[in-house]
Design an enzyme around this catalytic site. Sequence first.
Site, mmCIF file in Angstrom:
data_model
loop_
_atom_site.group_PDB
_atom_site.id
_atom_site.type_symbol
_atom_site.label_atom_id
_atom_site.label_comp_id
_atom_site.label_asym_id
_atom_site.label_seq_id
_atom_site.Cartn_x
_atom_site.Cartn_y
_atom_site.Cartn_z
ATOM 1 N N GLY B 69 0.832 -1.202 0.000
ATOM 2 C CA GLY B 69 0.000 0.000 0.000
ATOM 3 C C GLY B 69 0.862 1.246 0.000
ATOM 4 O O GLY B 69 0.545 2.239 -0.669
ATOM 5 N N THR B 70 1.970 1.193 0.737
ATOM 6 C CA THR B 70 2.897 2.326 0.781
ATOM 7 C C THR B 70 3.423 2.634 -0.608
ATOM 8 O O THR B 70 3.462 3.795 -1.039
ATOM 9 C CB THR B 70 4.054 2.028 1.757
ATOM 10 O OG1 THR B 70 3.513 1.968 3.077
ATOM 11 C CG2 THR B 70 5.129 3.097 1.695
ATOM 12 N N GLN B 178 -7.653 2.072 4.776
ATOM 13 C CA GLN B 178 -8.383 1.577 5.951
ATOM 14 C C GLN B 178 -9.819 1.171 5.665
ATOM 15 O O GLN B 178 -10.470 0.595 6.529
ATOM 16 C CB GLN B 178 -8.341 2.619 7.086
ATOM 17 C CG GLN B 178 -6.980 2.752 7.753
ATOM 18 C CD GLN B 178 -6.456 1.445 8.347
ATOM 19 O OE1 GLN B 178 -7.204 0.504 8.616
ATOM 20 N NE2 GLN B 178 -5.147 1.373 8.552
ATOM 21 N N CYS B 320 7.280 7.019 22.039
ATOM 22 C CA CYS B 320 8.276 6.073 22.543
ATOM 23 C C CYS B 320 7.997 4.661 22.044
ATOM 24 O O CYS B 320 8.810 3.767 22.226
ATOM 25 C CB CYS B 320 8.302 6.108 24.058
ATOM 26 S SG CYS B 320 6.669 6.039 24.766
#
Lengths: 89, 377
Positions: B69-70, B178, B320
């Site tokens: 998809g990227t 999505q 993080c």
Amino acid sequence: MSRWQTAPQEEAQTPALTIDALGKKCPIPIIWLAERINEVPLNAIVAVLADDPAAYTDVPAWCRLKSHPHVGTYELPQGGWAIHVRRNY
Amino acid sequence: MVYFDAASAEPLHPQAREALLGALDAGWADPARLYGSARRARMLLEQARAEVAEVLGARPDEIVFTTSGTQAVHLGVLGALAGRRRAGRRLVVGAVEHSAVLHAGEAHEREGGTVETVGVSRTGVVDVEAFAAAVAEPGTALACLQTANHEVGTLQPVAEVAAACREAGVPLLVDAAQTAGRMPIPEGWSVLAASARKWGGPAGVGVLAVRKGTRYRSPLPSDEREGGKVPGAQNVPAILAAAAALRASWAEREEYARLSELVDRIRRTVPRVVPDVEVIGEPVRRAAHIVTFSCLYVEGEALLTELDRAGFAVSSGSSCTASTLRPSHVLEAMGVLTHGNVRVSLPRGTTAADVEAFLAALPEIVRRIRREAGVNT
């Protein structure tokens, strides 16, 4: 990074308490703010000094969730921000 | 392990698995060649293309398969920009687009182009008026908008933005990663990108659709494969599996109404059972399977680790927990808490019991992490 209305430094009201959270990662700046905001009188200002980019968003978000006004965010000369919060209750 | 990370990867659909195993034998040959096994691979590939086109509302010759998809987003953005080079160098994007869109925009800037980012509301909805004004600016080559946000599930006003783009004569790339296979694709796209992994297909297959009449020039060296848009031999078995999964996901889409009710249950219950929590994103106009919340005073990584230990696989936009020190650009743009963030995205077949187990485990985990950090709530 200037989503918040930031007044020039000299116009900022002098904080009654400054919390130095420079070098600390979120959520520590928020934890310290929540712990200590009641040390100042009502309507007084708490300044949170932070340089974790998350604090830039998270301190104002905490203010919104906790109904304490976010007064302004001021860039620090050494990097990071002084984020001013008014104690509301 | 209860798997709640469908927005990263939906588990392989059983029909995709079946198609994949069959195609490893029947579709392995190079579809560009002329002998029998190659012709068979090509026939299967074209059949898969027609099936994908039908579900996505495109013509088969508008569809090409990419390696993710990227990659579909990267090629779509850069190829549409290159095709419109004479119209201008300006790219307009929503502030909460997937990083694939933003990274393509950075590549465009390195080549001398400009990127205009349109802000979003507190719930992550792009500002339609600002978007319309941005695409009306002279020199705008392309606009990009997602169907639904990948981190918070918020649906974007694609139809309204598409109308503004049409009026301005600017092509619109819609990132449907999505929602493809789950909801109808909104009308009005010029370029469409999607990812098979999100609908129950295998990793390594993306879909790029370019509407007839849309100017497009490949940003890559081109060969004869995939209409000159995606160089290199196709992974035919994976593409067949992707098509089978898409067809199955679409045929069984009433499942997403059921998942949506479970998401509602999480949205309602989390703030009741966990103090100092904010459920973020649009409560109603949202993808069926995604819910995100942030817990004050909690480190995202600690929360994910503890949930993993308790048997729940979830994701987070907290800094993080990612490979970067910056918080999620999505949460930042929305102006919501970026720490203590949890994204729950329900795969097909999630049971009410799975959700109840999560809701039962969460409060004590949050309480423990807060206690260890010295927070009293």
